[in-house]
Design a protein around this motif. Structure first.
Motif, PDB file in Angstrom:
ATOM      1  N   TYR A 144      53.155  48.912   1.975  1.00 48.25           N
ATOM      2  CA  TYR A 144      51.732  49.158   1.740  1.00 48.25           C
ATOM      3  C   TYR A 144      51.148  48.199   0.705  1.00 48.25           C
ATOM      4  O   TYR A 144      50.097  48.466   0.137  1.00 48.25           O
ATOM      5  CB  TYR A 144      51.523  50.607   1.285  1.00 48.25           C
ATOM      6  CG  TYR A 144      51.827  51.624   2.369  1.00 48.25           C
ATOM      7  CD1 TYR A 144      50.837  52.074   3.226  1.00 48.25           C
ATOM      8  CD2 TYR A 144      53.117  52.105   2.533  1.00 48.25           C
ATOM      9  CE1 TYR A 144      51.114  52.995   4.218  1.00 48.25           C
ATOM     10  CE2 TYR A 144      53.412  53.027   3.523  1.00 48.25           C
ATOM     11  CZ  TYR A 144      52.404  53.465   4.364  1.00 48.25           C
ATOM     12  OH  TYR A 144      52.688  54.373   5.356  1.00 48.25           O
ATOM     13  N   HIS A 497      45.813  54.380   6.458  1.00 46.21           N
ATOM     14  CA  HIS A 497      45.873  55.116   7.715  1.00 46.21           C
ATOM     15  C   HIS A 497      47.310  55.365   8.151  1.00 46.21           C
ATOM     16  O   HIS A 497      47.622  56.396   8.764  1.00 46.21           O
ATOM     17  CB  HIS A 497      45.106  54.313   8.777  1.00 46.21           C
ATOM     18  CG  HIS A 497      45.121  54.905  10.142  1.00 46.21           C
ATOM     19  ND1 HIS A 497      46.086  54.620  11.073  1.00 46.21           N
ATOM     20  CD2 HIS A 497      44.267  55.785  10.732  1.00 46.21           C
ATOM     21  CE1 HIS A 497      45.831  55.277  12.189  1.00 46.21           C
ATOM     22  NE2 HIS A 497      44.738  55.988  12.009  1.00 46.21           N
ATOM     23  N   LYS A 498      48.221  54.450   7.841  1.00 44.09           N
ATOM     24  CA  LYS A 498      49.618  54.571   8.286  1.00 44.09           C
ATOM     25  C   LYS A 498      50.338  55.758   7.672  1.00 44.09           C
ATOM     26  O   LYS A 498      51.378  56.180   8.184  1.00 44.09           O
ATOM     27  CB  LYS A 498      50.389  53.289   7.960  1.00 44.09           C
ATOM     28  CG  LYS A 498      49.934  52.065   8.733  1.00 44.09           C
ATOM     29  CD  LYS A 498      50.852  50.881   8.497  1.00 44.09           C
ATOM     30  CE  LYS A 498      50.906  50.469   7.047  1.00 44.09           C
ATOM     31  NZ  LYS A 498      51.744  49.257   6.833  1.00 44.09           N
ATOM     32  N   ASP A 565      56.873  55.664  15.133  1.00 44.04           N
ATOM     33  CA  ASP A 565      56.020  56.524  14.310  1.00 44.04           C
ATOM     34  C   ASP A 565      55.187  57.433  15.206  1.00 44.04           C
ATOM     35  O   ASP A 565      54.488  56.971  16.113  1.00 44.04           O
ATOM     36  CB  ASP A 565      55.094  55.669  13.445  1.00 44.04           C
ATOM     37  CG  ASP A 565      54.436  56.465  12.330  1.00 44.04           C
ATOM     38  OD1 ASP A 565      54.030  57.605  12.591  1.00 44.04           O
ATOM     39  OD2 ASP A 565      54.329  55.943  11.202  1.00 44.04           O
TER      40      ASP A 565
END
Length: 686
Positions: A144, A497-498, A565
C-alpha cells in the motif's frame, strides 16, 4: 499583481484511471496571490515563535519568587506582547490586501473582501498507516505504499489549489477522501499519533490536534475561502461575471455555514461558531452588493420607476452591511476580526444608504407628474418606497405638488450628503483603507455628485426648513441565500479500496487474523452455503463437513480462494472459484468478526445522528493509563497555546519515534519525486 502575470494553471492529470487527481498550482509561481500566501506563511512562523516565548515567560513568572527576576520577566513579556501586536497588525494588512485578489480588469468599483487560505504543516502518514495495516488488517503494508504516497501528494496539492472550479474540486476530493481515511485508519477507541497543525487565518495562532476532524474542518474552511477568491476575481464589468460572483459568494456562505453547523467546537478562532456566522453574513452582503452592481451595470436611466428600483436595491445593500457591521462589533468577534473589515463594512453601509437617498431625491426632483402619466402606479411605488410618509404628506398629493416634491427631494439630498461624508470619515480613520486608492476615488466621486445636485437646488434658509428625510424600504429583485455544498457531485475513489468493503473492513471493527482452510468438496457438496455480497459469508455450515473440520466457522468472511482476493466478489463469483473437480483441494482464507467491547473515547468527539460533529479542544490527548491508575499524579491538560518541552507519552510511544533497525525490508520501487515533494518547508509556498 494578479495570477495573470504568470499563469499557474492546474497541472495535467497524474495518471489515467478512476483514482487520479489534479495537482495544485506551482507553489513557486511569482504571482500576487502566491507572494501574499508566502508572506502569510512567514508571519505564521513568527507568530508561533512569539507565542512560544510568551508562554515560556508566563510560566517563568508563575514559578519565580525573586523580585528582580519577576520584574525582568515582566519587561520581557511586555516586549513579546508588543511584537505579537505588531505581527497581528501585519497579518491584518495581508487580510485587507484586496487589490491582489480582484480581477485584472480596471474597474471603478469598490473592492470586495476575500479570505486567505489557512496554512498547515506537513504530515507523514506512511509509518502510522503501514503499522496499522499490518496490525489491524493483517496485510503486507508494503503493498500500500503507492496509495499512501497518493494520499500525501493529494494533501500537498491541496495546499496550493488553483483559483477556479478545478481548485474547489481538488479540495472537495481530499475532503471526501478524508472520510474514507477516517473510517479505515482512525478507530474511535484510541489516538493514532498523527499530529495535524493548522494556522488560524486571522490571528496566525497555530492549532495542533491528533484528531482528524481538525483536518476536515480546515479543508472545509479553505473551500469557502477559495470560493471567496473566485468571487472577487470575477469580471464585474459583465453580466456573466457578476452572476458568477453572486454564485461564488453564495457558495462560500454555504460552505462556511455548513462548517459552523457540523463542527461546533473548533479550537481555532477563525472557525468558531461566532466568527463563522459573521463570515457567512459578510459573504452574503458581498453577494447582495454584486446583485446591485448587476442591476446598475447596463446604466441607470433617469426614469421614475427605474430610480425607485435602484434606490430600493441600494437601501438593501446598505441594510445588510449595517447588520454585518453590528455583528462584527459584538464580543467575542470584535477581538479577532480585522479592524479594517469592520471599518469597510461601516463605510459601505453609509455609502449605499447615501446612494439610496440620492436616487430617491432624483426621482422626486427630476420627474413631475405629467398629464397622461400612470399616476396610480407612481403613487403605489412612492408609498412602497417609505416605511412611513412624512407628517402632513400623502403620496398622491406629493406627486402633484412640485413644491412638496422639491422640498422632500432636498431632504433626501441633505441626508445623502451626510452619509457620504460619514463614509469618507470612516475610511480616513483606518490606515489600511486609506491605502486603497480606488475606494477613496469611488467615495469622493459619489460625494461630489450629491453635493453638486444639492447646490443646484439650494436656497437660503434650507438648513432651517429642511426636516429629516424618512427611512427607505429596502427591496431587491434577487434575494441572496446560502448554497449548501454539494459534495455528491464529485466522484472520489477510495485510495485503500484493496482493503475490502468499508462496511466490514474498517477501523471500528475487529476480527481474527486470516485463517487458512484446506478442504475438499465431496461429490460437489461444499458442506455450507453462501450469503451476503462483498464480502461473502459462510452460512449453514455442516459441522461434520471437510471445511468445518479444517477450521471454518459459521459466519466467517471469505477473503481469498486459491490466492484470489474475494473481498469484493459476489456470491456467484465466489461459487465459480469454489467449483473444482472432485478430489482437488480447495485453499480458502477466512476471517471472523469479533465483538468490540471497548468504549468510545469520551473526549474525542460528540456523536450526532451517527456522525462525528464536534471535537474537543485538547491538542495532545492524555494517556488512558493515567486516568485508570488513581495512584498516579493527575497531569494538567495542555492548552492549544501551550508549547512546553514536556514529552507526550502517547506520542513518544508511537512508531514514529522508533528507528527501523534489525528488520530486513524488501526493496520497493520508489515513486519519482514530484515538484511538491521536493519542498521540505513547514509552510506552503503559495
Amino acid at each position: 499583481m494578479t495570477d495573470a502575470l504568470l499563469p499557474a494553471a492546474p497541472q495535467p492529470l497524474e495518471k489515467e484511471g478512476d483514482d487520479y487527481f489534479r495537482k495544485g498550482c506551482n507553489p513557486l509561481a511569482q504571482t500576487g496571490r502566491s507572494k501574499l500566501q508566502n508572506q502569510r506563511a512567514a508571519l505564521n512562523q513568527q507568530i508561533l515563535k512569539a507565542v512560544r516565548m510568551r508562554t515560556g515567560a508566563e510560566n517563568l513568572l508563575k514559578v519565580a519568587t525573586n523580585q528582580k527576576v519577576r520584574e525582568q520577566v515582566r519587561l520581557e513579556l511586555s516586549f513579546v506582547n508588543s511584537d505579537l501586536q505588531m505581527l497581528k497588525e501585519e497579518l491584518e494588512g495581508l487580510n485587507i490586501s484586496v487589490g491582489v485578489y480582484q480581477g485584472a480588469e480596471e474597474a471603478f468599483t469598490i473592492p470586495l473582501i476575500p479570505l486567505g487560505l489557512k496554512e498547515t504543516k506537513d504530515v507523514d502518514f506512511s509509518v502510522v498507516f503501514k503499522d496499522f495495516i499490518l496490525e489491524h488488517y493483517s496485510e503486507d503494508s508494503y503493498l500500500y505504499e503507492d496509495e499512501i504516497a497518493d494520499l500525501m501528494d493529494l494533501r500537498q496539492a491541496c495546499r496550493t489549489p488553483s483559483r477556479d472550479e478545478a481548485g474547489v474540486e481538488l479540495l472537495i476530493t481530499y475532503f471526501i477522501q478524508l472520510g474514507f481515511v477516517e473510517s479505515r485508519f482512525f478507530p474511535p477507541t484510541r489516538q493514532m499519533g498523527l499530529l495535524f497543525t493548522w494556522y488560524d487565518s486571522l490571528t496566525g495562532v497555530p492549532v495542533s490536534q491528533q484528531n482528524l476532524l481538525l483536518e476536515k474542518a480546515s479543508i472545509l474552511f479553505n473551500i469557502g475561502a477559495l470560493y471567496t477568491q473566485i468571487g472577487t476575481r470575477c469580471n464585474r464589468q459583465t453580466q456573466d461575471g457578476l452572476e458568477s460572483a453572486v454564485d461564488a459568494f453564495q457558495r462560500a456562505a454555504g460552505v462556511l455555514n455548513y462548517l459552523k453547523e457540523t463542527f461546533t467546537h473548533t479550537p481555532s478562532y477563525d472557525m468558531s461558531p461566532a466568527m463563522l456566522s459573521v463570515l457567512t453574513k459578510m459573504m452574503l452582503a458581498q453577494a447582495q452588493e454584486s446583485v446591485f452592481e448587476k442591476v446598475t451595470l447596463p446604466g441607470i436611466r433617469n426614469e421614475f420607476f427605474m430610480l425607485v428600483k435602484v434606490a430600493q436595491e441600494a437601501a438593501k445593500v446598505g441594510e445588510v452591511y449595517w447588520q454585518l457591521h453590528a455583528a462584527m462589533s459584538q464580543a467575542p468577534v470584535k477581538e479577532n476580526i480585522p479592524y479594517s473589515w469592520a471599518r469597510l463594512a461601516c463605510v459601505k453601509a453609509h455609502h449605499y444608504q447615501a446612494l439610496a437617498h440620492y436616487f430617491t431625491a432624483t426621482l422626486l426632483m427630476d420627474h413631475q407628474l405629467k398629464p397622461g402619466a400612470d399616476s396610480d402606479l407612481q403613487e403605489k411605488c412612492l408609498s412602497q418606497l417609505y416605511t412611513q410618509m412624512p407628517e402632513g404628506l400623502t403620496p398622491l398629493a406629493t406627486l402633484r405638488n412640485d413644491q412638496q416634491r422639491r422640498q422632500l427631494g432636498k431632504c433626501h439630498l441633505h441626508r445623502a450628503v451626510a452619509h457620504h461624508e460619514e463614509s469618507l470619515r470612516e475610511a480616513g480613520l483606518c490606515k489600511k483603507l486609506r491605502d486603497i486608492p480606488v475606494l477613496r476615488e469611488v467615495l469622493t466621486a459619489a460625494h461630489q455628485r450629491s453635493r453638486l445636485k444639492y447646490a443646484q437646488h439650494q436656497e437660503d434658509g434650507d438648513l432651517l426648513t429642511l426636516s429629516a428625510a424618512p427611512d427607505l424600504v429596502s427591496k431587491t429583485e434577487q434575494e441572496v441565500e446560502i448554497i449548501l455544498p454539494q459534495f455528491s457531485k464529485v466522484t472520489v475513489a477510495d485510495f485503500f479500496h484493496k482493503l475490502g468493503p468499508l462496511s466490514v473492513f474498517s477501523a471500528s471493527k475487529r476480527w481474527t487474523p486470516p485463517r487458512s482452510v484446506h478442504f475438499t468438496a465431496e461429490q460437489g457438496d461444499l458442506g455450507f452455503t453462501l450469503r451476503g455480497s462483498a464480502p461473502v459469508q459462510v452460512h449453514f455450515l455442516d459441522p461434520h463437513c471437510s471445511a468445518a473440520l479444517a477450521g471454518a466457522r459459521d459466519g466467517d468472511y471469505i477473503v481469498s480462494i486459491q490466492d484470489v482476493d474475494c473481498k469484493w466478489l459476489t456470491v456467484s463469483e465466489v461459487m465459480k472459484l469454489l467449483k473444482s473437480p472432485d478430489g482437488d483441494e480447495i485453499h480458502m482464507k477466512v476471517v471472523s468478526l469479533l465483538d468490540s467491547t471497548a468504549s468510545v473515547h469520551g473526549k474525542c468527539a460528540t456523536y450526532s445522528v451517527g456522525m462525528q460533529k464536534t471535537y474537543s479542544m485538547i491538542c495532545l490527548s492524555i494517556d488512558d493509563d493515567d486516568k485508570s491508575d488513581k495512584t498516579k499524579k493527575i497531569s494538567k491538560k495542555l492548552s492549544f497555546l501551550s508549547w512546553g518541552t514536556g514529552k507526550n507519552r502517547q506520542k513518544s510511544a508511537s512508531t514514529l519515534c522508533l528507528p527501523a533497525v534489525g528488520v530486513a525490508r524488501p526493496q520497493v520501487k520508489k515513486k519519482l519525486p514530484t515538484p511538491f515533494s521536493l519542498l521540505n518547508s513547514d509552510s506552503s509556498l503559495y
